[in-house]
Design an enzyme around this catalytic site. Structure first.
Site, mmCIF file in Angstrom:
data_model
loop_
_atom_site.group_PDB
_atom_site.id
_atom_site.type_symbol
_atom_site.label_atom_id
_atom_site.label_comp_id
_atom_site.label_asym_id
_atom_site.label_seq_id
_atom_site.Cartn_x
_atom_site.Cartn_y
_atom_site.Cartn_z
ATOM 1 N N ASP A 32 1.870 79.755 -2.945
ATOM 2 C CA ASP A 32 1.039 78.533 -2.251
ATOM 3 C C ASP A 32 1.760 78.042 -0.996
ATOM 4 O O ASP A 32 3.053 77.461 -1.290
ATOM 5 C CB ASP A 32 0.826 77.425 -3.411
ATOM 6 C CG ASP A 32 0.076 76.112 -2.657
ATOM 7 O OD1 ASP A 32 -1.066 76.146 -2.857
ATOM 8 O OD2 ASP A 32 0.594 75.378 -2.170
ATOM 9 N N TYR A 37 3.586 72.928 6.228
ATOM 10 C CA TYR A 37 4.833 73.401 5.642
ATOM 11 C C TYR A 37 5.739 73.745 6.328
ATOM 12 O O TYR A 37 7.174 73.755 6.143
ATOM 13 C CB TYR A 37 4.431 74.401 4.104
ATOM 14 C CG TYR A 37 3.795 73.555 3.014
ATOM 15 C CD1 TYR A 37 3.290 72.202 3.092
ATOM 16 C CD2 TYR A 37 3.458 74.263 1.865
ATOM 17 C CE1 TYR A 37 2.678 71.866 2.008
ATOM 18 C CE2 TYR A 37 2.829 73.795 0.841
ATOM 19 C CZ TYR A 37 2.356 72.680 1.049
ATOM 20 O OH TYR A 37 1.707 71.921 -0.140
ATOM 21 N N LYS A 62 -3.142 76.248 3.849
ATOM 22 C CA LYS A 62 -4.263 75.154 4.001
ATOM 23 C C LYS A 62 -4.403 74.623 5.320
ATOM 24 O O LYS A 62 -3.150 74.844 6.160
ATOM 25 C CB LYS A 62 -3.691 73.877 3.141
ATOM 26 C CG LYS A 62 -3.224 74.333 1.615
ATOM 27 C CD LYS A 62 -2.606 73.206 1.052
ATOM 28 C CE LYS A 62 -2.114 73.825 -0.356
ATOM 29 N NZ LYS A 62 -0.690 74.344 -0.143
ATOM 30 N N HIS A 93 -6.655 70.647 3.419
ATOM 31 C CA HIS A 93 -5.356 70.192 2.842
ATOM 32 C C HIS A 93 -5.671 68.747 2.170
ATOM 33 O O HIS A 93 -4.972 68.470 1.316
ATOM 34 C CB HIS A 93 -4.176 70.013 3.850
ATOM 35 C CG HIS A 93 -2.922 70.275 2.971
ATOM 36 N ND1 HIS A 93 -1.730 70.581 3.710
ATOM 37 C CD2 HIS A 93 -2.427 69.735 1.925
ATOM 38 C CE1 HIS A 93 -0.618 70.600 2.955
ATOM 39 N NE2 HIS A 93 -1.147 70.115 1.828
ATOM 40 N N ILE A 212 1.199 74.828 -10.037
ATOM 41 C CA ILE A 212 2.005 75.467 -8.891
ATOM 42 C C ILE A 212 3.390 74.638 -8.717
ATOM 43 O O ILE A 212 3.596 73.933 -7.974
ATOM 44 C CB ILE A 212 1.423 75.448 -7.436
ATOM 45 C CG1 ILE A 212 0.676 74.104 -7.036
ATOM 46 C CG2 ILE A 212 0.204 76.755 -7.383
ATOM 47 C CD1 ILE A 212 0.102 73.969 -5.760
ATOM 48 N N SER A 215 10.530 75.041 -6.556
ATOM 49 C CA SER A 215 11.904 75.013 -6.896
ATOM 50 C C SER A 215 12.553 75.890 -5.706
ATOM 51 O O SER A 215 12.028 76.932 -5.566
ATOM 52 C CB SER A 215 12.468 75.332 -8.167
ATOM 53 O OG SER A 215 13.807 75.064 -8.210
ATOM 54 N N ARG A 220 15.970 77.688 -12.010
ATOM 55 C CA ARG A 220 14.816 76.820 -12.138
ATOM 56 C C ARG A 220 13.489 77.768 -11.917
ATOM 57 O O ARG A 220 12.360 77.615 -12.675
ATOM 58 C CB ARG A 220 14.636 75.501 -11.376
ATOM 59 C CG ARG A 220 15.579 74.411 -11.641
ATOM 60 C CD ARG A 220 15.501 74.020 -13.262
ATOM 61 N NE ARG A 220 14.092 73.556 -13.222
ATOM 62 C CZ ARG A 220 13.720 72.449 -12.737
ATOM 63 N NH1 ARG A 220 14.274 71.528 -12.531
ATOM 64 N NH2 ARG A 220 12.411 71.764 -13.114
ATOM 65 N N ASN A 224 10.651 78.288 -14.815
ATOM 66 C CA ASN A 224 9.476 77.910 -14.869
ATOM 67 C C ASN A 224 8.559 79.135 -15.000
ATOM 68 O O ASN A 224 7.071 78.665 -15.458
ATOM 69 C CB ASN A 224 9.131 77.302 -13.427
ATOM 70 C CG ASN A 224 9.979 75.981 -13.269
ATOM 71 O OD1 ASN A 224 10.215 75.080 -14.062
ATOM 72 N ND2 ASN A 224 9.991 75.616 -11.872
#
Length: 245
Positions: A32, A37, A62, A93, A212, A215, A220, A224
């Site tokens: 994602d 971003y 997005k 978004h 979603i 990290s 991690r 996850n």
């Protein structure tokens, strides 16, 4: 769309590349990202270098509301950065400032989807009324609504509203929205020999919600993803649902 995805918000540059490579190596097949971003190029490079076949990876990006009216340029830039012919899911978004702008963007999303630049289209941070406005105007239901979600935000009515409309509920910030020190959550984690974070993710999966987690830490990232060796009981799910008060 895999129920467990890998989020990339606030991860940029080499850190984003390394995190996505680790995620793909661990077994994630749902990534994602988003225009805002600023890491689509790193995500795309990690996909290319991973050796994982493109058809095995579900990629979401997005459109920021500031780009309403520039949908074609935005998806073209995303595809160029990702070095992909198409994405699997493209989301608005968050809702633009007016319903008219939201509808205009949704119409462009439908055209982009029909041209094969994305397999599916959806929204993020929309409420039920905003989703209904799109459907009423176009007859097109968003495939997904990505929202802040976790046990402490559980809302049975919201879940039913999404289910009744055929909209997949996808949750972001699963840990930030949850008190990981909660006594009930910690007790369930101990019972299964896992961490509270893993219980939160399993809660999503057992309910059929998409999660979603994000990290940049390899340990991690692996933790996850390590949530497929146990399931929660109906009673445990009810206890966690009750965290919403």
């Amino acid at each position: 769309m895999p129920l467990l995805g890998f989020g990339t918000w606030q991860i940029t540059g080499d850190q984003a590349y390394d995190a996505v490579r680790e995620a793909l190596d661990v077994g994630y097949r749902h990534l994602d990202t988003a225009t805002m971003y600023g890491n689509e190029a790193e995500v795309g490079r990690a996909i290319r270098d991973s050796g994982v076949p493109r058809e095995d990876i579900f990629v979401t990006t997005k459109l920021p509301p500031s780009q309403v009216g520039k949908e074609r340029q935005t998806i073209a830039a995303s595809l160029a950065a990702l070095d992909l012919d198409r994405v699997d899911l493209w989301l608005i978004h968050w809702p633009p400032s007016s319903g008219r702008q939201s509808l205009a963007a949704w119409q462009e999303f439908r055209a982009v989807r029909d041209e094969g630049l994305t397999r599916a289209i959806g929204v993020s941070n929309y409420d039920t009324a905003e989703i209904d406005a799109l459907v009423e105007a176009t007859g097109e239901t968003p495939a997904v609504n990505q929202i802040r979600w976790g046990p402490a935000l559980y809302d049975a009515r919201m879940v039913a509203d999404h289910r009744d409309r055929g909209v997949v509920l996808e949750g972001y910030s699963p840990f930030k929205t949850t008190n990981l020190s909660d006594r009930v959550l910690a007790g369930i984690a101990r019972a299964h020999g896992v961490t509270p974070s893993q219980v939160v993710l399993r809660w999503h999966l057992d309910h059929g919600f998409v999660a979603i987690p994000k990290s940049a830490t390899p340990a991690r990232i692996r933790e996850n993803f390590d949530v497929f060796g146990f399931s929660l009981t109906e009673d445990e799910l009810r206890q966690l649902d009750a965290m919403a008060g």
